[in-house]
Design an enzyme around this catalytic site. Structure first.
Site, mmCIF file in Angstrom:
data_model
loop_
_atom_site.group_PDB
_atom_site.id
_atom_site.type_symbol
_atom_site.label_atom_id
_atom_site.label_comp_id
_atom_site.label_asym_id
_atom_site.label_seq_id
_atom_site.Cartn_x
_atom_site.Cartn_y
_atom_site.Cartn_z
ATOM 1 C CB SER A 266 16.854 26.540 51.507
ATOM 2 O OG SER A 266 15.891 27.332 52.205
ATOM 3 C CG HIS B 124 17.371 22.703 53.746
ATOM 4 N ND1 HIS B 124 18.097 21.902 54.617
ATOM 5 C CD2 HIS B 124 17.246 23.900 54.373
ATOM 6 C CE1 HIS B 124 18.393 22.587 55.703
ATOM 7 N NE2 HIS B 124 17.880 23.805 55.592
ATOM 8 C CG ASP C 159 15.622 26.736 55.976
ATOM 9 O OD1 ASP C 159 16.418 26.117 56.711
ATOM 10 O OD2 ASP C 159 15.908 27.086 54.823
ATOM 11 C CG MET D 215 12.846 29.475 60.451
ATOM 12 S SD MET D 215 13.454 31.045 59.779
ATOM 13 C CE MET D 215 14.723 30.455 58.659
ATOM 14 C CG HIS E 119 17.578 23.475 59.452
ATOM 15 N ND1 HIS E 119 18.249 24.562 58.905
ATOM 16 C CD2 HIS E 119 17.994 23.391 60.750
ATOM 17 C CE1 HIS E 119 19.024 25.103 59.827
ATOM 18 N NE2 HIS E 119 18.883 24.422 60.952
ATOM 19 C CG MET F 130 16.649 26.788 62.329
ATOM 20 S SD MET F 130 16.921 27.838 60.897
ATOM 21 C CE MET F 130 15.946 26.955 59.687
ATOM 22 C CG MET G 283 23.404 26.600 61.466
ATOM 23 S SD MET G 283 22.126 26.463 60.199
ATOM 24 C CE MET G 283 21.956 28.137 59.597
ATOM 25 N N GLY H 39 18.018 32.026 60.677
ATOM 26 C CA GLY H 39 16.902 32.975 60.735
ATOM 27 C C GLY H 39 16.530 33.570 59.403
ATOM 28 N N GLY I 82 17.461 33.906 54.956
ATOM 29 C CA GLY I 82 18.221 33.567 53.765
ATOM 30 C C GLY I 82 19.009 34.788 53.302
ATOM 31 N N GLY I 83 19.903 34.583 52.386
ATOM 32 C CA GLY I 83 20.603 35.700 51.737
ATOM 33 C C GLY I 83 21.692 36.360 52.564
ATOM 34 C CG ASP J 40 21.291 25.744 56.020
ATOM 35 O OD1 ASP J 40 21.149 26.513 55.053
ATOM 36 O OD2 ASP J 40 20.362 25.395 56.771
ATOM 37 N N GLY J 41 23.956 27.969 54.543
ATOM 38 C CA GLY J 41 24.106 29.414 54.700
ATOM 39 C C GLY J 41 25.085 30.012 53.716
ATOM 40 N N GLY J 42 24.537 30.770 52.755
ATOM 41 C CA GLY J 42 25.391 31.488 51.815
ATOM 42 C C GLY J 42 26.200 30.593 50.896
ATOM 43 N N GLY K 211 19.941 28.383 49.306
ATOM 44 C CA GLY K 211 18.660 29.063 49.130
ATOM 45 C C GLY K 211 18.721 30.102 48.049
ATOM 46 C CB SER K 212 19.386 33.753 48.221
ATOM 47 O OG SER K 212 20.600 33.590 48.885
#
Ligand code: DX5
Ligand code: ZN
Length: 224
Positions: A13, A38, A40, A42, A71, A73, A143, A148, A150-151, A182-184, A204-205
């Site tokens: 991401s 990816h 994001d 928003m 993606h 959102m 998710m 909303g 990253g990180g 997606d996420g962490g 992402g991060s």
């Protein structure tokens, strides 16, 4: 015949990259071994943050040759899918928690636009909805944070949802549908996610704040 060894598809991401340089950041990640990019998207309503629209997606798509995975959102995905399809995105993923009342219809419209439809599930959304759209989707995005930002901390409680979605898809004859997480996502949870049935790891991060993104991408290419 031996067992086919599949490597996870790694989709960085670019949310945490410099937003004045997103296309060149994406091109750099492709060089570093990313399988997909990816995006994001928003709208500041579905989630508090506002990121970018189809114009930026178009310039990113023109700079990379790997698939771009949008993606969305956003509250009103039906109004945006055509512009993201025309921008060159391969996958377009929408949320059933948005204010769109006709998710089934919009997934069909994404296919008619020549893209691969995806459905994203927020952490509190039960997996059962997938049974009713299994014939329409190419991707289910689970998710593992609230959307909303990253990180955030990865929700490992979602791993059982990954297994449940995999089971529903297999029972529906859609073994080919990709499950994306997606996420962490990082190297500490990638193996467990792939074991649970994930094929695509969005990250992402972990990748974009690492000092060596090629190494970070490689560390997520776990086999199953
Ligand atoms: C969250 C986004 C994710 C996220 C990934 O709303 O959908 O793509 O930014 O970033 P990390 O890997 O840092 O959670
Ligand atoms: Zn995302």
């Amino acid at each position: 015949m031996g067992r086919v060894v599949m490597k996870a598809i790694v989709a960085p991401s670019i949310l945490g990259c410099d937003h004045g340089e997103l296309a060149s950041a994406a091109a750099g990640l492709e060089k570093d071994g990313a399988d997909w990019i990816h995006l994001d998207v928003m709208d500041g309503v579905f989630v508090p943050v506002l990121t970018f629209g189809a114009g930026v997606a178009r310039s990113i798509c023109s700079k990379v040759s790997i698939p771009v995975d949008a993606h969305l959102m956003v509250e009103c995905p039906a109004e945006l899918i055509e512009s993201f399809a025309k921008a060159g995105c391969r996958y377009i993923t929408i949320h059933p928690e948005s204010s769109e009342k006709h998710i089934h219809k919009v997934l069909g419209s994404i296919r008619e636009l020549g893209c691969s439809p995806g459905l994203a599930l927020n952490p509190a959304t039960p997996p059962d909805i997938i049974r009713w759209v299994a014939d329409l989707v190419d991707l289910v995005l689970i998710m593992t944070v609230n959307p909303g930002y990253g990180g955030q901390k990865h929700l490992s409680s979602m791993h059982s949802k990954v297994r449940a979605v995999r089971r529903i898809l297999d029972e529906s004859g859609r073994e080919d549908v990709l499950i994306s997480i997606d996420g962490g996502v990082d190297s500490s949870n990638a193996g467990k996610l792939v074991d649970a049935g994930a094929s695509v790891l969005v990250s992402g991060s972990y990748i974009t704040s690492s000092s060596d993104s090629a190494l970070a991408i490689e560390s997520l290419k776990v086999t199953r």
